[in-house]
Design a protein around this motif. Structure first.
Motif, PDB file in Angstrom:
ATOM      1  N   UNK A 298     -73.041  32.415  29.513  1.00  0.00           N
ATOM      2  CA  UNK A 298     -73.930  32.010  30.380  1.00  0.00           C
ATOM      3  C   UNK A 298     -73.562  31.771  31.759  1.00  0.00           C
ATOM      4  N   UNK A 299     -72.517  30.922  31.625  1.00  0.00           N
ATOM      5  CA  UNK A 299     -71.699  30.849  33.136  1.00  0.00           C
ATOM      6  C   UNK A 299     -71.313  31.863  33.547  1.00  0.00           C
ATOM      7  N   UNK A 300     -70.615  32.882  32.934  1.00  0.00           N
ATOM      8  CA  UNK A 300     -70.139  34.180  33.146  1.00  0.00           C
ATOM      9  C   UNK A 300     -71.457  34.951  33.870  1.00  0.00           C
ATOM     10  N   UNK A 301     -72.447  34.805  33.127  1.00  0.00           N
ATOM     11  CA  UNK A 301     -73.681  35.563  33.691  1.00  0.00           C
ATOM     12  C   UNK A 301     -74.074  35.171  35.101  1.00  0.00           C
ATOM     13  N   UNK A 302     -74.178  33.599  35.034  1.00  0.00           N
ATOM     14  CA  UNK A 302     -74.740  33.148  36.145  1.00  0.00           C
ATOM     15  C   UNK A 302     -73.582  33.241  37.577  1.00  0.00           C
ATOM     16  N   UNK A 303     -72.280  33.607  37.238  1.00  0.00           N
ATOM     17  CA  UNK A 303     -71.366  33.894  38.264  1.00  0.00           C
ATOM     18  C   UNK A 303     -71.626  35.402  38.695  1.00  0.00           C
ATOM     19  N   UNK A 304     -71.876  36.272  37.789  1.00  0.00           N
ATOM     20  CA  UNK A 304     -72.361  37.601  38.145  1.00  0.00           C
ATOM     21  C   UNK A 304     -73.905  37.602  38.871  1.00  0.00           C
ATOM     22  N   UNK A 305     -74.534  36.800  38.602  1.00  0.00           N
ATOM     23  CA  UNK A 305     -75.876  36.689  39.338  1.00  0.00           C
ATOM     24  C   UNK A 305     -75.699  36.190  40.582  1.00  0.00           C
ATOM     25  N   UNK A 306     -74.894  35.268  40.928  1.00  0.00           N
ATOM     26  CA  UNK A 306     -74.509  34.736  42.291  1.00  0.00           C
ATOM     27  C   UNK A 306     -73.938  36.178  43.127  1.00  0.00           C
ATOM     28  N   UNK A 307     -73.130  36.799  42.576  1.00  0.00           N
ATOM     29  CA  UNK A 307     -72.988  38.050  43.224  1.00  0.00           C
ATOM     30  C   UNK A 307     -74.023  38.908  43.628  1.00  0.00           C
ATOM     31  N   UNK A 308     -74.612  39.024  42.597  1.00  0.00           N
ATOM     32  CA  UNK A 308     -75.771  39.983  42.753  1.00  0.00           C
ATOM     33  C   UNK A 308     -76.868  39.493  43.954  1.00  0.00           C
ATOM     34  N   UNK A 309     -76.936  37.933  44.082  1.00  0.00           N
ATOM     35  CA  UNK A 309     -77.923  37.773  45.001  1.00  0.00           C
ATOM     36  C   UNK A 309     -77.224  37.626  46.231  1.00  0.00           C
ATOM     37  N   UNK A 310     -75.884  37.817  46.411  1.00  0.00           N
ATOM     38  CA  UNK A 310     -75.466  37.923  47.726  1.00  0.00           C
ATOM     39  C   UNK A 310     -75.752  39.305  48.198  1.00  0.00           C
ATOM     40  N   UNK A 311     -75.936  40.208  47.329  1.00  0.00           N
ATOM     41  CA  UNK A 311     -76.198  41.670  47.788  1.00  0.00           C
ATOM     42  C   UNK A 311     -77.904  41.548  47.917  1.00  0.00           C
ATOM     43  N   UNK A 312     -78.537  40.855  47.165  1.00  0.00           N
ATOM     44  CA  UNK A 312     -80.073  40.816  47.401  1.00  0.00           C
ATOM     45  C   UNK A 312     -80.347  40.141  48.847  1.00  0.00           C
ATOM     46  N   UNK A 313     -79.437  39.157  49.212  1.00  0.00           N
ATOM     47  CA  UNK A 313     -79.626  38.371  50.535  1.00  0.00           C
ATOM     48  C   UNK A 313     -79.312  39.513  51.609  1.00  0.00           C
ATOM     49  N   UNK A 314     -78.673  40.666  51.315  1.00  0.00           N
ATOM     50  CA  UNK A 314     -78.338  41.495  52.480  1.00  0.00           C
ATOM     51  C   UNK A 314     -77.054  41.216  53.165  1.00  0.00           C
ATOM     52  N   UNK A 315     -76.339  40.238  52.577  1.00  0.00           N
ATOM     53  CA  UNK A 315     -75.062  39.709  52.998  1.00  0.00           C
ATOM     54  C   UNK A 315     -73.809  40.271  52.720  1.00  0.00           C
ATOM     55  N   UNK A 316     -73.814  41.185  51.474  1.00  0.00           N
ATOM     56  CA  UNK A 316     -72.671  41.801  50.919  1.00  0.00           C
ATOM     57  C   UNK A 316     -73.034  42.990  50.242  1.00  0.00           C
ATOM     58  N   UNK A 317     -71.853  43.784  49.858  1.00  0.00           N
ATOM     59  CA  UNK A 317     -72.046  45.107  49.229  1.00  0.00           C
ATOM     60  C   UNK A 317     -71.211  44.828  48.005  1.00  0.00           C
TER      61      UNK A 317
END
Length: 645
Positions: A298-317
């Motif tokens: 679950x913590x690994x999943x949360x870390x992956x989700x943080x990365x996805x949220x950086x893309x959703x924010x429009x801040x990263x690729x």
């Protein structure tokens, strides 16, 4: 309960069996047992790649502003991500974007770069694979355009809130206790209606309060989370690769409106690769997973989700997120391998487990394990393991086009096994390396195929044990040590030609659709089969301990042998359950225990199939079914149990 000690029935003895529930054992002296599975005769190995500086040995070189640590060869953080050079050539090959590094110890000074941070400008780098860049940017455009209000909120919170406190929701039902023990606080709890009132900084304390500041209950845990990020800055790599943010590459990238004021006005100091938010989240998540292995995936999943949220924010690729994950994983391994943190690791783990159990009222590790997985998906967004797997799997590579051979063998970085130290404590270091090797991500994707192997590590899959036996594997679980030593479950589909030997007093569950061909030997403890192909395609040899067959109609593709010291448990949900054996069954003795699934009640006269085979020889010393009088019916090709009362 009825216990039988029967001989193989003749026609006359069958009548006796129907009248009696306790018979004298009479084993055939001529019973010939097939040999135990031989397997491959050797264990597999996963040596660290030779001739490559190991990150765990050189991680301290990940510095900015040091002329002697400003090149690909001298900076571990830059070297780790050198796969990016296959698709991008930076303006200058130095850690030099926005500051000078004065001459030092014979190293020439590195002057500030003239990179202006704007894509396709006169000072930009060189794109080497336009198709990959197009796919990378297209993912951002597509994802940001599809944002829901909930996506915007989550992306905003992960941007503005302290990263450590943000990812604690990956702990699910244990999150509140962690925050209480760590004394974590945040002031960012919602998203403003518009950009005029955006909160730029979280005034909370992010990771919490450490032991030096008086936290006696979980201060050591906070200390270890802090220690996991030592020498972990993403700035040196940002200043080396000099790659712009996605909204500077295309106006089609939608930035969450409330984050528009957070966009830097100094592009030259605001490189996108690798993502710093992603890296920080991964660093903290992996240390927290080390301390609370009950929520590892679950913590690994949360870390992956943080990365996805950086893309959703429009801040990263995707490029940026992949780079952040890779660097963070190496940094945590570097720090967890440090000799000066050995004592802290042990103290932090014990302190964390103790406080969480005390605060929640859970009964030790097992109680925490049950509590950690007690909330439904509506309350715990990471409650569904299958949904987690579906989310993380495509986001390791983001489906980018492969740029190199996809069949390259996996390698495991030196020291990476420490990341599984508390999740798979019953395996030795060499075996944990084999788990990482067998669960590695496919080769060929951009950036990820680094020489050491950090980019292909799949810690989500590794938490589910081996995915291949490319050598023989002996698992020794000492239940007295507690935790996962007492009981664990491997959910991967296990391939390979090796053999599994289960020993030690603990219990191991196999849930995958397994195809390994070397066979299974159970010497001690318990092996639980929870899939139809749990035993692979070889023989099952029970010399001691017990094999527990759940209601999955499992098959043994080879021979089944049960020695006197062994036992077999079979759960039935109908007349035709039990075990199917493709070849022969040889029973020297032992105990067969039968249980019935909830809701299933056989009638008097029913004959329940227990074992079906090509040939059946021998008898059990006892067959037990609680609550019923029964008679065993042995045949040339199997065994069933008749209900008499």
């Amino acid at each position: 309960m009825r216990a039988f000690v029967p001989a193989r029935p003749t026609a006359a003895l069958t009548v006796l069996l129907l009248l009696s529930s306790a018979l004298t054992p009479a084993f055939a002296d001529t019973l010939v047992l097939p040999p135990a599975p031989a397997g491959l005769g050797h264990a597999d190995s996963a040596p660290a790649p030779a001739g490559i500086p190991a990150y765990v040995d050189t991680g301290a070189s990940n510095q900015r502003g040091d002329a002697c640590l400003s090149t690909l060869e001298t900076n571990a953080g830059v070297r780790l991500l050198s796969g990016f050079l296959e698709i991008w050539t930076p303006r200058t090959p130095f850690v030099d974007a926005d500051q000078d590094a004065p001459a030092k110890d014979g190293c020439a000074a590195v002057t500030k770069s003239d990179w202006d941070g704007l894509p396709r400008s006169a000072t930009d780098g060189t794109m080497k694979n336009p198709a990959v860049h197009a796919a990378n940017l297209a993912y951002v455009i597509r994802t940001t355009a599809a944002n829901t209000p909930e996506d915007d909120l989550e992306a905003y919170l992960d941007d503005r809130r302290g990263k450590s406190v943000s990812i604690t929701d990956g702990l699910g039902p244990l999150a509140d206790a962690w925050r209480k023990g760590a004394q974590q606080t945040t002031t960012v709890t919602d998203m403003p209606a518009d950009a005029t009132s955006v909160k730029y900084d979280d005034k909370g304390n992010n990771r919490g309060v450490g032991s030096k500041d008086g936290n006696a209950v979980m201060g050591k845990a906070v200390d270890l989370v802090e220690a996991g990020s030592k020498d972990g800055s993403t700035e040196p790599a940002k200043r080396y690769y000099k790659y712009a943010r996605p909204y500077r590459w295309s106006e089609e990238v939608r930035v969450v409106p409330q984050l528009e004021p957070a966009k830097s006005t100094k592009p030259a100091g605001d490189g996108g690769f690798p993502s710093g938010h992603t890296a920080e989240a991964w660093r903290d998540a992996l240390v927290m997973a080390y301390l609370v292995p009950q929520r590892y995936q679950e913590m690994v999943t949360r870390a992956v989700r943080m990365g996805e949220n950086r893309i959703r924010a429009g801040m990263h690729q995707p490029f940026d997120v992949i780079g952040g994950r890779m660097q963070a994983t190496a940094v945590v391994a570097y720090n967890l391998n440090r000799a000066d943190y050995a004592g802290l690791k042990a103290e932090a783990y014990q302190q964390t487990q103790s406080f969480l159990a005390t605060d929640t009222g859970a009964a030790g590790f097992d109680g925490l394990m049950a509590l950690a997985h007690s909330a439904p998906a509506g309350t715990d967004p990471f409650a569904d393991r299958a949904a987690n797997a579906d989310f993380v799997t495509p986001r390791f590579s983001y489906g980018l086009p492969k740029i190199s051979a996809g069949d390259a063998a996996a390698v495991v970085p030196k020291g990476a096994e420490v990341l599984l130290e508390t999740r798979l404590p019953y395996l030795d270091a060499a075996q944990r390396r084999l788990v990482l090797k067998s669960t590695a991500l496919p080769a060929g994707y951009p950036i990820m195929s680094d020489a050491e192997g950090w980019g292909r590590l799949n810690l989500f899959a590794a938490a589910d044990g081996f995915a291949a036996f490319d050598g023989d594997v002996t698992v020794t679980m000492d239940a007295a040590k507690g935790g996962f030593n007492t009981a664990d479950s491997w959910k991967n589909d296990i391939a390979g030609e090796g053999r599994l030997v289960k020993t030690g007093s603990g219990s191991l569950t196999l849930s995958g659709i397994n195809s390994f061909s070397g066979g299974v030997i159970v010497e001690d403890g318990t092996l639980v089969a929870k899939s139809s192909r749990a035993f692979g395609t070889g023989d099952l040899y029970i010399s001691g301990g017990r094999v527990v067959v759940a209601d999955a109609h499992p098959a043994v593709s080879g021979n089944l042998v049960l020695r006197r010291a062994g036992g077999l448990d079979v759960a039935l949900s109908g007349k035709d359950g039990g075990i199917t054996v493709a070849k022969s069954v040889a029973v020297e003795g032992g105990t067969l225990r039968v249980s019935l699934a909830a809701g299933y009640t056989p009638s008097v006269g029913d004959e329940l199939s227990l074992i079906r085979s090509d040939s059946f020889n021998g008898t059990f010393e006892a067959i037990v079914l609680e609550g019923h009088d029964t008679v065993p019916v042995y045949g040339k090709t199997g065994l069933s149990l008749r209900i008499t009362k």
